[in-house]
Design a protein around this motif. Structure first.
Motif, PDB file in Angstrom:
ATOM      1  N   GLY A   1      58.056 130.195  52.046  1.00  0.00           N
ATOM      2  CA  GLY A   1      58.470 127.935  50.942  1.00  0.00           C
ATOM      3  C   GLY A   1      57.853 127.330  49.407  1.00  0.00           C
ATOM      4  N   THR A   2      57.757 126.351  49.605  1.00  0.00           N
ATOM      5  CA  THR A   2      57.503 125.381  48.887  1.00  0.00           C
ATOM      6  C   THR A   2      56.692 123.719  49.425  1.00  0.00           C
ATOM      7  OG1 THR A   2      59.639 124.583  48.476  1.00  0.00           O
ATOM      8  CG2 THR A   2      59.502 126.177  46.581  1.00  0.00           C
TER       9      THR A   2
ATOM     10  N   VAL B   1      54.629 131.698  45.974  1.00  0.00           N
ATOM     11  CA  VAL B   1      55.855 131.323  46.395  1.00  0.00           C
ATOM     12  C   VAL B   1      57.077 132.371  46.909  1.00  0.00           C
ATOM     13  CG1 VAL B   1      58.088 129.816  46.022  1.00  0.00           C
ATOM     14  CG2 VAL B   1      55.850 128.410  46.169  1.00  0.00           C
ATOM     15  N   THR B   2      57.046 132.184  48.057  1.00  0.00           N
ATOM     16  CA  THR B   2      57.803 133.603  48.512  1.00  0.00           C
ATOM     17  C   THR B   2      59.196 133.301  49.279  1.00  0.00           C
ATOM     18  OG1 THR B   2      57.346 133.451  51.071  1.00  0.00           O
ATOM     19  CG2 THR B   2      56.310 134.900  50.385  1.00  0.00           C
TER      20      THR B   2
ATOM     21  N   GLU C   1      63.489 122.461  49.673  1.00  0.00           N
ATOM     22  CA  GLU C   1      62.696 122.684  48.874  1.00  0.00           C
ATOM     23  C   GLU C   1      62.500 122.150  47.676  1.00  0.00           C
ATOM     24  OE1 GLU C   1      64.179 126.623  45.917  1.00  0.00           O
ATOM     25  OE2 GLU C   1      66.111 126.020  47.318  1.00  0.00           O
ATOM     26  N   PHE C   2      61.259 122.388  46.727  1.00  0.00           N
ATOM     27  CA  PHE C   2      60.724 122.133  46.131  1.00  0.00           C
ATOM     28  C   PHE C   2      60.892 122.479  44.945  1.00  0.00           C
ATOM     29  CE2 PHE C   2      57.329 120.438  43.666  1.00  0.00           C
ATOM     30  CZ  PHE C   2      57.399 118.367  43.135  1.00  0.00           C
ATOM     31  N   PRO C   3      61.798 122.472  43.963  1.00  0.00           N
ATOM     32  CA  PRO C   3      62.271 123.429  42.863  1.00  0.00           C
ATOM     33  C   PRO C   3      60.931 122.797  41.794  1.00  0.00           C
ATOM     34  CG  PRO C   3      64.095 121.708  42.679  1.00  0.00           C
ATOM     35  CD  PRO C   3      63.130 121.501  44.076  1.00  0.00           C
ATOM     36  N   HIS C   4      61.171 123.985  41.045  1.00  0.00           N
ATOM     37  CA  HIS C   4      60.259 124.154  39.922  1.00  0.00           C
ATOM     38  C   HIS C   4      60.866 123.118  38.485  1.00  0.00           C
ATOM     39  CE1 HIS C   4      57.499 125.234  36.212  1.00  0.00           C
ATOM     40  NE2 HIS C   4      58.498 125.189  35.644  1.00  0.00           N
ATOM     41  N   GLU C   5      61.871 122.184  38.895  1.00  0.00           N
ATOM     42  CA  GLU C   5      62.510 121.015  38.007  1.00  0.00           C
ATOM     43  C   GLU C   5      61.561 120.512  38.449  1.00  0.00           C
ATOM     44  OE1 GLU C   5      64.157 123.650  38.869  1.00  0.00           O
ATOM     45  OE2 GLU C   5      66.334 122.292  39.693  1.00  0.00           O
TER      46      GLU C   5
END
Length: 445
Positions: A263-264, A300-301, A311-315
């Protein structure tokens, strides 16, 4: 009327909520049903109305039959003494006699009693107060809350999470196999983390930090690095928003000592460290942290995150990068920050309305507003701020409030700070500030 022993003991044991007391009452009924060989007693329960009457001392005569036995088993005193229904003038000697009568009624042959105690222990060792269905329900509740938190008003969600956390704590006080215990500690750690986040969003920093420490202890007991790392990140974020950049860097970097299962969480920690270094004016270190976040993003998997707000998304990474660059403040950094903030806003808005992270979207818009203000585009900055204020009236959070205050200070010191557009923004922010949030009533968090 003074407090009865019942009211005092219920408060001391933390059983004031009806749902908690009812569980204790029903557990006692099942124990007595086995001990007294009265299977019909296993279904004994109590109504909320009766519980409220006992708490108020609104009792004309002592309970009889099963209720008497259950109460005396729970509190180990005659029910007349417990509920304050003993006749006036009853002295200590009479109370002692009543207690001895109770003891005699409950005593059994010592040998038989010892054998039954051993049998009960063996039965408890084989059974669990937690089963797969209970754990599945807790997990489902957590996944739902993690997914909906970024889009829901914080206060009602706080109470919902607190209820699930309390139930999880109660289950941990019982008996279950070690694997279930680890799962419960993991759930409790996540729930404390959500409460920490909510407490901060409600402007209660001290309570938030307490919740985060409790959550980290649960993560330790669960042996879950992903949760350890996420909670260290949460502690670092709270230090960052409190202006304690050095503490934020330390917490974020110690969080990296817990390589997550996937994960992130690592990307988030590096991004938080970058913001904190920027806050401290350590711009070379901030750039190194941003590069580390990019490297960790490549590793990240698909699995490993619990999802939603964890969760730490790209945005969000883009948002943190824009904030870091705004701390740097030179023209090139501001231009890069504006590009990152625009990309973050676009990505956040591409989500379905019910899944949109409105708090993070607001922060991205405020970074965009700051970058435009630093480029002397006051009208472009004002558009973003007015949009954020429209959202903030429905979902107020501490981080957005602090960013609005910072923008107001920057705007006041800007060359165009006395313009009609700038004054309109200042008035709108001040009106928002005057609409103080309704505080949660007293109680444990």
């Amino acid at each position: 009327m003074g407090r009865t022993p019942f009211e005092t003991l219920v408060a001391e044991r933390g059983w004031q909520r009806f749902s908690v007391f009812r569980r204790r009452y029903e557990d006692a009924a099942r124990t007595l049903a086995d001990r007294l060989r009265r299977p019909e007693m296993r279904t004994a329960t109590i109504s909320a109305r009766q519980f409220a009457r006992w708490l108020r001392g609104d009792v004309e005569s002592a309970p009889r039959n099963d209720a008497r036995l259950i109460l005396e088993h729970l509190f180990e005193m005659p029910v007349e003494q417990l509920l304050g229904t003993a006749p006036p003038g009853k002295d200590v000697a009479e109370t002692a006699i009543a207690s001895s009568v109770f003891d005699a009624r409950m005593q059994e042959d010592a040998v038989t009693s010892a054998a039954r105690d051993s049998a009960r222990f063996a039965a408890r060792a084989e059974r669990s107060n937690v089963g797969p269905h209970t754990l599945d329900q807790i997990r489902a509740d957590i996944v739902r809350i993690l997914a909906t938190y970024p889009n829901r008003p914080v206060e009602p969600l706080f109470w919902e999470v607190k209820e699930i956390r309390d139930r999880t704590f109660e289950l941990l006080e019982g008996r279950q196999p070690p694997a279930y215990t680890r799962d419960l500690y993991l759930a409790a750690g996540v729930l404390c983390g959500i409460l920490a986040n909510a407490s901060f969003d409600l402007g209660r920093l001290v309570a938030a930090e307490t919740q985060a420490r409790a959550g980290f202890l649960c993560a330790e007991l669960a042996g879950h690095n992903g949760l350890r790392a996420w909670l260290r990140g949460l502690q670092a974020l709270m230090a960052y928003w409190d202006g304690r950049g050095e503490d934020a860097v330390r917490l974020a970097e110690t969080g990296l000592d817990f390589p997550p299962e996937g994960g992130t969480a690592g990307v988030r920690l590096a991004s938080i460290a970058a913001r904190a270094y920027g806050q401290l004016g350590m711009h070379a270190e901030a750039q190194n942290a941003l590069r580390l976040a990019e490297e960790l993003r490549e590793r990240v998997t698909e699995d490993g995150d619990l999802g939603g707000m964890m969760e730490f998304p790209h945005e969000k990474q883009l948002l943190y990068a824009s904030t870091t660059l705004l701390w740097q403040g030179d023209a090139q950094a501001v231009q890069q920050a504006e590009g990152h903030a625009e990309d973050a806003v676009r990505l956040y808005e591409s989500a379905q309305p019910g899944e949109r992270r409105v708090g993070e979207l607001s922060l991205a818009r405020l970074d965009l507003a700051r970058s435009r203000l630093m480029s002397s585009d006051v009208e472009g900055a004002a558009d973003q701020v007015h949009t954020v204020l429209g959202i903030a009236t429905r979902r107020r959070t501490e981080s957005v409030t602090r960013c609005l205050d910072r923008f107001a200070r920057d705007l006041a010191g800007a060359p165009a700070g006395a313009s009609r557009v700038a004054l309109g923004v200042q008035e709108a922010i001040e009106a928002h500030r005057r609409r103080a949030p309704r505080m949660l009533p007293g109680g444990h968090q």
